[in-house]
Design a protein around this motif. Structure first.
Motif, PDB file in Angstrom:
ATOM      1  N   VAL A  59      -0.483   8.543  -5.454  1.00 34.23           N
ATOM      2  CA  VAL A  59      -1.549   9.541  -5.499  1.00 34.23           C
ATOM      3  C   VAL A  59      -1.719  10.034  -6.936  1.00 34.23           C
ATOM      4  O   VAL A  59      -0.737  10.260  -7.642  1.00 34.23           O
ATOM      5  N   PHE A  60      -2.971  10.193  -7.373  1.00 33.92           N
ATOM      6  CA  PHE A  60      -3.296  10.622  -8.741  1.00 33.92           C
ATOM      7  C   PHE A  60      -2.582   9.699  -9.753  1.00 33.92           C
ATOM      8  O   PHE A  60      -1.747  10.152 -10.546  1.00 33.92           O
ATOM      9  N   PRO A  61      -2.894   8.419  -9.753  1.00 38.22           N
ATOM     10  CA  PRO A  61      -2.075   7.420 -10.462  1.00 38.22           C
ATOM     11  C   PRO A  61      -1.898   7.642 -11.956  1.00 38.22           C
ATOM     12  O   PRO A  61      -0.802   7.455 -12.497  1.00 38.22           O
ATOM     13  N   GLU A  62      -2.966   8.055 -12.652  1.00 35.51           N
ATOM     14  CA  GLU A  62      -2.846   8.176 -14.111  1.00 35.51           C
ATOM     15  C   GLU A  62      -1.918   9.311 -14.530  1.00 35.51           C
ATOM     16  O   GLU A  62      -1.392   9.301 -15.656  1.00 35.51           O
ATOM     17  N   LEU A  63      -1.718  10.280 -13.651  1.00 38.05           N
ATOM     18  CA  LEU A  63      -0.764  11.342 -13.964  1.00 38.05           C
ATOM     19  C   LEU A  63       0.643  10.801 -14.105  1.00 38.05           C
ATOM     20  O   LEU A  63       1.474  11.373 -14.823  1.00 38.05           O
ATOM     21  N   VAL A  85      -8.890   7.401 -18.302  1.00 38.54           N
ATOM     22  CA  VAL A  85      -8.384   8.600 -17.615  1.00 38.54           C
ATOM     23  C   VAL A  85      -6.907   8.768 -17.940  1.00 38.54           C
ATOM     24  O   VAL A  85      -6.432   9.888 -18.188  1.00 38.54           O
ATOM     25  N   GLU A  86      -6.182   7.669 -17.962  1.00 42.47           N
ATOM     26  CA  GLU A  86      -4.769   7.720 -18.363  1.00 42.47           C
ATOM     27  C   GLU A  86      -4.638   8.283 -19.778  1.00 42.47           C
ATOM     28  O   GLU A  86      -3.770   9.129 -20.049  1.00 42.47           O
ATOM     29  N   ALA A  87      -5.518   7.855 -20.682  1.00 42.71           N
ATOM     30  CA  ALA A  87      -5.479   8.342 -22.061  1.00 42.71           C
ATOM     31  C   ALA A  87      -5.776   9.842 -22.120  1.00 42.71           C
ATOM     32  O   ALA A  87      -5.188  10.570 -22.930  1.00 42.71           O
ATOM     33  N   ALA A  88      -6.679  10.308 -21.256  1.00 44.07           N
ATOM     34  CA  ALA A  88      -7.000  11.735 -21.230  1.00 44.07           C
ATOM     35  C   ALA A  88      -5.782  12.550 -20.803  1.00 44.07           C
ATOM     36  O   ALA A  88      -5.456  13.574 -21.415  1.00 44.07           O
ATOM     37  N   TRP A  89      -5.085  12.101 -19.767  1.00 39.84           N
ATOM     38  CA  TRP A  89      -3.876  12.809 -19.339  1.00 39.84           C
ATOM     39  C   TRP A  89      -2.774  12.717 -20.390  1.00 39.84           C
ATOM     40  O   TRP A  89      -1.996  13.658 -20.570  1.00 39.84           O
ATOM     41  N   GLN A  90      -2.744  11.600 -21.115  1.00 45.71           N
ATOM     42  CA  GLN A  90      -1.774  11.470 -22.209  1.00 45.71           C
ATOM     43  C   GLN A  90      -2.003  12.558 -23.254  1.00 45.71           C
ATOM     44  O   GLN A  90      -1.059  13.202 -23.735  1.00 45.71           O
ATOM     45  N   ARG A  91      -3.280  12.812 -23.584  1.00 48.52           N
ATOM     46  CA  ARG A  91      -3.600  13.847 -24.564  1.00 48.52           C
ATOM     47  C   ARG A  91      -3.262  15.242 -24.017  1.00 48.52           C
ATOM     48  O   ARG A  91      -2.784  16.104 -24.764  1.00 48.52           O
ATOM     49  N   LEU A 137      -2.012  22.424 -14.398  1.00 46.78           N
ATOM     50  CA  LEU A 137      -2.795  21.732 -13.370  1.00 46.78           C
ATOM     51  C   LEU A 137      -2.215  20.340 -13.112  1.00 46.78           C
ATOM     52  O   LEU A 137      -2.039  19.939 -11.953  1.00 46.78           O
ATOM     53  N   GLY A 138      -1.911  19.627 -14.184  1.00 45.61           N
ATOM     54  CA  GLY A 138      -1.324  18.297 -14.022  1.00 45.61           C
ATOM     55  C   GLY A 138      -0.013  18.335 -13.268  1.00 45.61           C
ATOM     56  O   GLY A 138       0.268  17.472 -12.432  1.00 45.61           O
ATOM     57  N   GLU A 139       0.786  19.354 -13.520  1.00 46.21           N
ATOM     58  CA  GLU A 139       2.096  19.445 -12.872  1.00 46.21           C
ATOM     59  C   GLU A 139       1.980  19.786 -11.388  1.00 46.21           C
ATOM     60  O   GLU A 139       2.729  19.253 -10.562  1.00 46.21           O
ATOM     61  N   VAL A 140       1.045  20.668 -11.025  1.00 45.34           N
ATOM     62  CA  VAL A 140       0.912  20.991  -9.610  1.00 45.34           C
ATOM     63  C   VAL A 140       0.345  19.794  -8.847  1.00 45.34           C
ATOM     64  O   VAL A 140       0.733  19.526  -7.693  1.00 45.34           O
ATOM     65  N   LEU A 141      -0.531  19.023  -9.478  1.00 48.17           N
ATOM     66  CA  LEU A 141      -1.027  17.799  -8.851  1.00 48.17           C
ATOM     67  C   LEU A 141       0.098  16.771  -8.694  1.00 48.17           C
ATOM     68  O   LEU A 141       0.171  16.060  -7.683  1.00 48.17           O
ATOM     69  N   THR A 142       0.983  16.702  -9.695  1.00 49.00           N
ATOM     70  CA  THR A 142       2.124  15.794  -9.606  1.00 49.00           C
ATOM     71  C   THR A 142       3.063  16.217  -8.482  1.00 49.00           C
ATOM     72  O   THR A 142       3.604  15.373  -7.746  1.00 49.00           O
TER      73      THR A 142
END
Length: 278
Positions: free
Chosen positions: A267-271, A198-204, A218-223
């Motif tokens: 929260v949402f650790p891989e992000l 999952v971390e690799a997916a967010w990296q991509r 989406l990643g930024e609003v979750l962050t």
């Protein structure tokens, strides 16, 4: 003819057959009669109202995140993003709710602390639903609510439903990102645990040259949400430490030690961890 209304035309309607439409809609008379201090200390009213206001913010934020989760499930990212973005100023307002009681001295808090009895914030059913939506699941947290069938049933349902983050990862998988099957098909009643793929997916996602892509947004609003949740937990910790030091908390909790453990959770650790590899 003048474009400005006359004074008579501008006069609001002041006569109603029954209660005012404002009262019918907001039910202010109910809200303002829900405060029943149990001590003679005048500061207890601030503590009680502040806590009730927090419960209203929990209710609204749970509504937003439930809306977002349902939209993500049907691949309606615009609706999900709108709900998630609405929750940001709501979370900020929730955090600001600490201000009236954030600087209590031990003597001030002790003046009405006995009124709480065995009551404690960790017993809040709505806050528990908020935590479940973040993926922080725990079946044991249903136990305090077994005497309230409605709250228990709502929490049991929330425990077994996918969290917002579960729905986000499902969306990533449908968008072609390699989310492992054990993550996609895990038991949603269990607390989410980070996964390297999952971390690799967010990296991509974050390595995408188009930094305005919908998945980056989406990643930024979750962050943003994760950061505000961390601030909420930390503000709770600081306010409690100021008011009571390291004494045991109400309701049998460990007080500051319990809150320190909560504040350390990400929260949402891989992000967060994926950013080290972009």
């Amino acid at each position: 003819m003048s474009d400005h209304p006359t004074d008579e035309a501008a006069t609001p309607n002041l006569a109603f057959e029954g209660t005012t439409p404002y009262e019918d809609y907001v039910q202010a008379s109910i809200l303002t009669q829900l405060q029943h201090p149990l001590s003679d200390d005048p500061g207890e009213m601030a503590f009680l109202v502040t806590t009730q206001v927090m419960e209203l913010w929990f209710t609204l934020i749970v509504h937003e995140w439930t809306t977002a989760a349902a939209a993500l499930r049907r691949d309606d990212l615009p609706t999900a993003m709108t709900a998630l973005r609405r929750s940001l100023p709501e979370l900020e307002s929730l955090n600001d709710s600490w201000k009236p009681i954030a600087h209590l001295t031990p003597a001030q808090f002790n003046a009405y602390r006995s009124a709480l009895g065995e009551g404690s914030g960790f017993q809040s059913a709505m806050y528990r639903r908020l935590e479940f939506l973040l993926g922080d699941k725990s079946a044991s947290m249903l136990v305090p609510h077994k005497g309230s069938p409605r709250s228990h049933a709502e929490l049991e349902k929330a425990l077994t439903e996918p969290s917002v983050y579960d729905e986000v990862l499902g969306l990533l998988a449908r968008r072609g990102h390699a989310i492992p099957a054990e993550v996609l098909h895990r038991d949603p009643a269990l607390k989410y645990e980070p996964h390297p793929e999952v971390e690799a997916a967010w990296q991509r996602v974050y390595a995408d040259p188009d930094q305005d892509s919908d998945l980056v947004r989406l990643g930024e609003v979750l962050t943003d949400i994760a950061e505000l949740v961390w601030r909420w937990r930390n503000d709770h910790l600081v306010a409690t430490r100021r008011a009571m030091g390291s004494k045991p908390g109400t309701g049998g909790s460990a007080g500051v030690a319990w809150l320190e453990k909560r504040a350390a959770k990400i929260v949402f650790p891989e992000l967060w961890t994926a950013r080290s590899h972009v």
